[in-house]
Design a protein around this motif. Structure first.
Motif, PDB file in Angstrom:
ATOM      1  N   LYS A  86     -80.002  31.579 -17.300  1.00 26.04           N
ATOM      2  CA  LYS A  86     -79.147  30.548 -17.882  1.00 26.04           C
ATOM      3  C   LYS A  86     -79.689  29.152 -17.553  1.00 26.04           C
ATOM      4  O   LYS A  86     -79.698  28.265 -18.407  1.00 26.04           O
ATOM      5  CB  LYS A  86     -77.713  30.700 -17.370  1.00 26.04           C
ATOM      6  CG  LYS A  86     -76.735  29.780 -18.032  1.00 26.04           C
ATOM      7  CD  LYS A  86     -75.328  30.053 -17.564  1.00 26.04           C
ATOM      8  CE  LYS A  86     -74.364  29.070 -18.240  1.00 26.04           C
ATOM      9  NZ  LYS A  86     -72.995  29.264 -17.792  1.00 26.04           N
ATOM     10  N   ALA A  87     -80.152  28.970 -16.315  1.00 31.62           N
ATOM     11  CA  ALA A  87     -80.724  27.676 -15.916  1.00 31.62           C
ATOM     12  C   ALA A  87     -81.980  27.380 -16.726  1.00 31.62           C
ATOM     13  O   ALA A  87     -82.187  26.249 -17.178  1.00 31.62           O
ATOM     14  CB  ALA A  87     -81.031  27.674 -14.420  1.00 31.62           C
ATOM     15  N   LEU A  88     -82.812  28.392 -16.937  1.00 26.94           N
ATOM     16  CA  LEU A  88     -84.026  28.204 -17.739  1.00 26.94           C
ATOM     17  C   LEU A  88     -83.682  27.838 -19.174  1.00 26.94           C
ATOM     18  O   LEU A  88     -84.340  26.986 -19.787  1.00 26.94           O
ATOM     19  CB  LEU A  88     -84.873  29.479 -17.737  1.00 26.94           C
ATOM     20  CG  LEU A  88     -85.854  29.664 -16.594  1.00 26.94           C
ATOM     21  CD1 LEU A  88     -86.631  30.966 -16.780  1.00 26.94           C
ATOM     22  CD2 LEU A  88     -86.807  28.505 -16.468  1.00 26.94           C
ATOM     23  N   GLN A  89     -82.647  28.462 -19.704  1.00 25.96           N
ATOM     24  CA  GLN A  89     -82.226  28.139 -21.065  1.00 25.96           C
ATOM     25  C   GLN A  89     -81.790  26.682 -21.147  1.00 25.96           C
ATOM     26  O   GLN A  89     -82.020  26.027 -22.151  1.00 25.96           O
ATOM     27  CB  GLN A  89     -81.097  29.070 -21.505  1.00 25.96           C
ATOM     28  CG  GLN A  89     -81.584  30.476 -21.775  1.00 25.96           C
ATOM     29  CD  GLN A  89     -80.448  31.468 -22.005  1.00 25.96           C
ATOM     30  OE1 GLN A  89     -79.323  31.257 -21.565  1.00 25.96           O
ATOM     31  NE2 GLN A  89     -80.771  32.558 -22.696  1.00 25.96           N
ATOM     32  N   GLY A  90     -81.199  26.169 -20.088  1.00 29.92           N
ATOM     33  CA  GLY A  90     -80.829  24.756 -20.044  1.00 29.92           C
ATOM     34  C   GLY A  90     -82.053  23.858 -20.147  1.00 29.92           C
ATOM     35  O   GLY A  90     -82.029  22.828 -20.824  1.00 29.92           O
ATOM     36  N   TYR A  91     -83.149  24.248 -19.500  1.00 27.40           N
ATOM     37  CA  TYR A  91     -84.390  23.486 -19.579  1.00 27.40           C
ATOM     38  C   TYR A  91     -84.936  23.502 -21.005  1.00 27.40           C
ATOM     39  O   TYR A  91     -85.429  22.501 -21.506  1.00 27.40           O
ATOM     40  CB  TYR A  91     -85.452  24.066 -18.634  1.00 27.40           C
ATOM     41  CG  TYR A  91     -85.267  23.660 -17.193  1.00 27.40           C
ATOM     42  CD1 TYR A  91     -86.077  22.700 -16.612  1.00 27.40           C
ATOM     43  CD2 TYR A  91     -84.290  24.257 -16.405  1.00 27.40           C
ATOM     44  CE1 TYR A  91     -85.924  22.326 -15.286  1.00 27.40           C
ATOM     45  CE2 TYR A  91     -84.124  23.897 -15.083  1.00 27.40           C
ATOM     46  CZ  TYR A  91     -84.935  22.931 -14.526  1.00 27.40           C
ATOM     47  OH  TYR A  91     -84.771  22.552 -13.230  1.00 27.40           O
TER      48      TYR A  91
END
Length: 96
Positions: A86-91
């Protein structure tokens, strides 16, 4: 803005191990070694770090007189992996 990435999962090999384990019930060390193309020594160190973080369970036993190590992702590991993705998708979506 940018969420912090889990430093335990931010290693290429540890992330590969978790990616393999998220899709299977459990996996033998030799299977993980073959799929990640890691050396036994490096994989062993990274598996230990994932175990210490509580992200995987490691079971060692003998099968047909040979040592067998099996790894299995924990609920804590699933949650950490999902949070990392999810954090990577934010990037990836920051500029959209």
């Amino acid at each position: 803005m940018f969420n912090e990435l889990d430093p335990i999962l931010h290693s290429q090999l540890r992330l590969a191990v978790m990616s393999l384990l998220i899709s299977v019930k459990e996996a033998e060390f030799t299977f993980i070694k073959e799929k990640t193309n890691a050396t036994a020594g490096n994989l062993s160190v990274q598996v230990q770090k994932l175990k210490e973080a509580g992200y995987i369970d490691v079971t060692k036993q003998f099968k047909d007189n040979y040592p067998q190590t099996t790894c299995k992702i924990t609920q804590k590991g699933v949650a950490a992996f999902e949070a990392y993705v999810k954090a990577l998708q934010g990037y990836l979506n920051i500029g959209k």
